[in-house]
Design a protein around this motif. Structure first.
Motif, PDB file in Angstrom:
ATOM      1  N   ILE A 140     -20.294  14.900  74.014  1.00 25.56           N
ATOM      2  CA  ILE A 140     -21.649  14.378  74.204  1.00 25.56           C
ATOM      3  C   ILE A 140     -22.209  14.951  75.500  1.00 25.56           C
ATOM      4  O   ILE A 140     -21.589  14.864  76.563  1.00 25.56           O
ATOM      5  N   ASP A 141     -23.412  15.543  75.399  1.00 24.27           N
ATOM      6  CA  ASP A 141     -24.010  16.173  76.582  1.00 24.27           C
ATOM      7  C   ASP A 141     -24.820  15.202  77.438  1.00 24.27           C
ATOM      8  O   ASP A 141     -24.835  15.303  78.664  1.00 24.27           O
ATOM      9  N   ASP A 142     -25.488  14.272  76.771  1.00 27.31           N
ATOM     10  CA  ASP A 142     -26.441  13.391  77.456  1.00 27.31           C
ATOM     11  C   ASP A 142     -25.958  11.950  77.340  1.00 27.31           C
ATOM     12  O   ASP A 142     -25.725  11.441  76.241  1.00 27.31           O
ATOM     13  N   VAL A 143     -25.831  11.270  78.455  1.00 28.93           N
ATOM     14  CA  VAL A 143     -25.343   9.892  78.448  1.00 28.93           C
ATOM     15  C   VAL A 143     -26.248   8.982  77.623  1.00 28.93           C
ATOM     16  O   VAL A 143     -25.801   7.941  77.113  1.00 28.93           O
ATOM     17  N   ALA A 144     -27.498   9.363  77.441  1.00 25.04           N
ATOM     18  CA  ALA A 144     -28.413   8.541  76.640  1.00 25.04           C
ATOM     19  C   ALA A 144     -27.938   8.426  75.201  1.00 25.04           C
ATOM     20  O   ALA A 144     -28.247   7.444  74.511  1.00 25.04           O
ATOM     21  N   GLU A 145     -27.176   9.417  74.738  1.00 22.82           N
ATOM     22  CA  GLU A 145     -26.653   9.374  73.376  1.00 22.82           C
ATOM     23  C   GLU A 145     -25.590   8.295  73.214  1.00 22.82           C
ATOM     24  O   GLU A 145     -25.245   7.929  72.093  1.00 22.82           O
ATOM     25  N   LEU A 146     -25.062   7.794  74.314  1.00 20.63           N
ATOM     26  CA  LEU A 146     -24.017   6.769  74.275  1.00 20.63           C
ATOM     27  C   LEU A 146     -24.592   5.368  74.433  1.00 20.63           C
ATOM     28  O   LEU A 146     -23.851   4.420  74.725  1.00 20.63           O
ATOM     29  N   ASP A 147     -25.871   5.236  74.225  1.00 20.78           N
ATOM     30  CA  ASP A 147     -26.519   3.929  74.315  1.00 20.78           C
ATOM     31  C   ASP A 147     -25.807   2.933  73.414  1.00 20.78           C
ATOM     32  O   ASP A 147     -25.574   3.197  72.241  1.00 20.78           O
ATOM     33  N   GLY A 148     -25.469   1.792  73.982  1.00 19.28           N
ATOM     34  CA  GLY A 148     -24.742   0.761  73.246  1.00 19.28           C
ATOM     35  C   GLY A 148     -23.321   0.587  73.730  1.00 19.28           C
ATOM     36  O   GLY A 148     -22.748  -0.499  73.606  1.00 19.28           O
ATOM     37  N   LEU A 149     -22.732   1.654  74.273  1.00 18.56           N
ATOM     38  CA  LEU A 149     -21.386   1.546  74.821  1.00 18.56           C
ATOM     39  C   LEU A 149     -21.425   0.844  76.178  1.00 18.56           C
ATOM     40  O   LEU A 149     -22.413   0.927  76.904  1.00 18.56           O
TER      41      LEU A 149
END
Length: 681
Positions: free
Chosen positions: A193-202
């Motif tokens: 995953i490049d962008d931490v925004a993609e991990l929203d919810g974790l």
């Protein structure tokens, strides 16, 4: 200056703990060589004994044989699963066929088989073999040695034995390669995953763990989601971005099917073909028939009867659950959506959010105030960490286990965190197995795959990981508590379809009020988990069981399908075979994928569960019935724990497991508690 090989003599460390600090890679191969030579000489001496065969001159020296080989093999195979590297992987491919050939040299020795058969015939003719009447454990030892040698092919002619040796050698190589390929492909398919925004919810801890995992691979500034062994992934219940969930699911299901060096499809076909041909050589219609002949199930028909009884209602329940999820989501539910929306439905119906429980599941409290606490209450045992004792990896911790009066039981090793060198899943290994005959103590290890937190932050476990921790510790207790005379019966050396029973029973203590109240404490506030949340959690215990039962049964039925084929069957397409098998069982719902697809089904194609993955649900019949017994008799008491320990855990494999169960329960198990638990009544 070279140092003595530490495997060549028993360890002098407490409880015989292997001297890991002294073990170097160059010690393994010569220790294996010496171990093979030593045991073959020991067995040759037994076979050549001119005296009439007795327990004393045949079975006792057979039980004493191979101690050097056992010392090196237990350490090596634990390392290959928990801390693999290129050297270990290459050596394992070399050693696997040699181990198979060595085992066959013993099991197919005609002189040894003749001696064991004569002892067996003698005791069943009413005349005990030996200098005195045999005690029940020794009589059972005779029966088990005779049964296992017969099943292994000891009664075949020499031409058939040579074919059998070839099959066993090939299988050892192929299954080792399957595990190696799966580990490599799982590592390659980890999602970057490049962008931490993609991990929203974790949670921030999960994001921290992903950043740490990426940094360990030199991917600074990125995030890495490593794959777990089953199809699903814990993060699928939390990640808000649907496309990220899809990437994880598709990566998981891609293992072994992408072509190249790590593809496992050809291995699946070759392993099942050889197993079918070997079973026919041994006189069985299929590998499943061969496996169940030496189990509590006794036949594939009995396995099919249970699985067939459970599959239709499980599939119906899963479809009903799916309709609920789709009503909430407003779109068709795909496999990567299920966990995410099921948590939303759980929250709406029961006001339970399992993700919000993680602050209450700090790993140290779970271990000391949950797992150890329950064991102390039930069995009067204590666990003391021994920082002076070294494990096989810097992350491994060592605990000394004692009875209430201070009597030593053994050592418990814990290897909690995931790493690229560790295979997926969770398991228990025995490094040293108790035996009165050999004077051996007990050393067991639990392995889990918990994502490691960033330095200075706590390890917060998911609800499912806490359950897995209790489960694997149940195996550890089985290994620690068995008190037997013969190595053959030590610890968890029981029928495969019985071995999961004690570990499944131990899961019950996770939610037992007294235990949960002791360990479920918020790591920041110190507040205990609210009682109303616990009540809601227990009220929702059957929630999503249609899905859980279906995805498990799909894997169990797939395992049976692969091993029901006969030697004349021709299978060329792994995906088509799997698709047809699941459709025949009514478990081909795309939203509920099988827990393990064939190409990453390690239990059956590289582990010890070939044609035996049904064992979990088979054992759960006993487990659910036992949970009812504990509940009816006061739960977490020493009296109950002592009865369970003395009559089940403590006997190891030294008596028929169903006989041991009847001794504990007072009757055979009934299926109704299982049906109720899984919502299948």
């Amino acid at each position: 200056m070279s140092h003595p090989n530490p495997f060549l003599a028993p360890s002098t460390l407490p409880h015989g703990l292997p001297p890991f600090a002294e073990i170097a890679p160059e010690h393994f191969r010569p220790a294996f060589d010496a171990g093979f030579t030593e045991q073959l000489a020991e067995v040759a001496a037994i076979s050549a004994d001119p005296d009439a065969p007795t327990v004393e001159n045949t079975l006792l020296p057979l039980e004493r044989s191979g101690q050097l080989l056992e010392r090196v093999a237990s350490v090596f195979y634990n390392k290959s699963s928990a801390d693999n590297d290129d050297f270990v992987s290459a050596l394992e491919e070399e050693i696997a066929p040699r181990m198979a050939a060595h085992s066959d040299a013993i099991r197919l020795d005609p002189a040894l088989y003749a001696r064991v058969a004569a002892i067996h015939a003698g005791i069943h003719a009413g005349t005990d073999a030996g200098t005195a009447p045999l005690d029940p454990e020794t009589r059972y030892l005779v029966d088990r040695h005779f049964a296992e040698l017969t099943l292994a092919g000891a009664g075949l002619g020499e031409t058939e034995k040579q074919a059998l040796r070839d099959y066993n050698r090939e299988l050892s190589t192929l299954t080792t390669r399957f595990e190696k390929n799966l580990l490599a492909d799982s590592n390659d398919l980890a999602v970057v995953i490049d962008d931490v925004a993609e991990l929203d919810g974790l949670s921030r801890d999960d994001i921290s763990a992903a950043a740490t995992a990426a940094a360990e691979r030199g991917l600074d500034g990125k995030y890495l989601i490593t794959l777990v062994l089953p199809t699903g992934h814990p993060y699928l219940s939390q990640l808000i971005r649907r496309d990220v969930r899809q990437r994880i699911m598709e990566a998981s299901r891609s293992r072994g099917i992408r072509g190249g060096d790590h593809d496992t499809r050809a291995l699946v076909l070759e392993i099942t073909r050889i197993r079918a041909e070997r079973a026919a050589l041994l006189g069985f219609a299929s590998h499943a028939a061969y496996v169940t002949a030496d189990s509590t199930a006794q036949s594939p028909a009995r396995v099919s009867e249970l699985l067939g009884r459970l599959a239709p209602p499980a599939a119906r329940n899963a479809r009903a659950e799916q309709a609920e999820l789709e009503a909430l989501a407003g779109h068709q539910i795909e496999a990567w959506d299920w966990d995410f929306y099921s948590e939303k439905v759980r929250a709406a119906k029961y006001d339970v959010d399992t993700a919000s429980m993680r602050p209450y599941f700090e790993a140290e409290r779970v271990l000391h105030d949950g797992i150890f606490f329950a064991a102390e209450k039930l069995y009067g045992v204590t666990f003391t960490e021994r920082a002076d004792l070294v494990g096989y990896h810097p992350e491994v911790r060592v605990f000394e286990v004692r009875n209430e009066g201070g009597e030593e039981i053994g050592l418990y090793l814990l290897d909690l965190y995931t790493r690229d060198s560790k295979r997926g899943g969770a398991w228990m290994n025995a490094l040293i197995s108790q035996s009165r005959l050999l004077g051996h103590p007990t050393v067991v290890v639990n392995n889990l795959n918990v994502p490691g937190p960033a330095a200075g932050t706590p390890t917060l476990l998911t609800y499912d990981l806490v359950n897995t921790f209790f489960h694997e510790f149940g195996h550890a207790l089985h290994g620690l508590f068995a008190r037997v005379t013969y190595p053959m019966f030590s610890g968890t050396n029981v029928y495969r379809d019985f071995v999961e029973f004690p570990s499944q029973v131990n899961e019950m203590w996770m939610l037992w009020p007294e235990v949960l109240a002791n360990f479920a404490v918020h790591y920041e506030t110190g507040e205990r988990m609210p009682e109303e949340l616990v009540a809601k959690l227990q009220a929702s215990s059957a929630f999503n069981e249609g899905f859980a039962t279906s995805e498990y049964l799909a894997a169990a039925l797939l395992d049976q399908a692969w091993h029901a084929i006969g030697p004349d069957a021709t299978v060329t397409d792994v995906a088509a075979f799997e698709r047809d098998a699941l459709a025949a069982a009514g478990l081909d719902n795309p939203a509920v994928p099988t827990r393990y697809s064939s190409t990453y089904f390690a239990h059956t194609f590289s582990g010890g569960y070939a044609a035996a993955y049904y064992s979990y649900i088979w054992s759960e019949v006993l487990d659910a019935d036992t949970v009812d017994w504990f509940t009816e008799n006061g739960g977490l008491t020493r009296a109950n724990g002592d009865r369970f320990r003395d009559r089940l855990l403590g006997v190891g494999g030294s008596k028929d497991p169903l006989e041991a169960y009847r001794d504990f329960r007072g009757r055979d198990a009934v299926i109704e508690p299982l049906l109720k638990r899984r919502g299948l009544s």
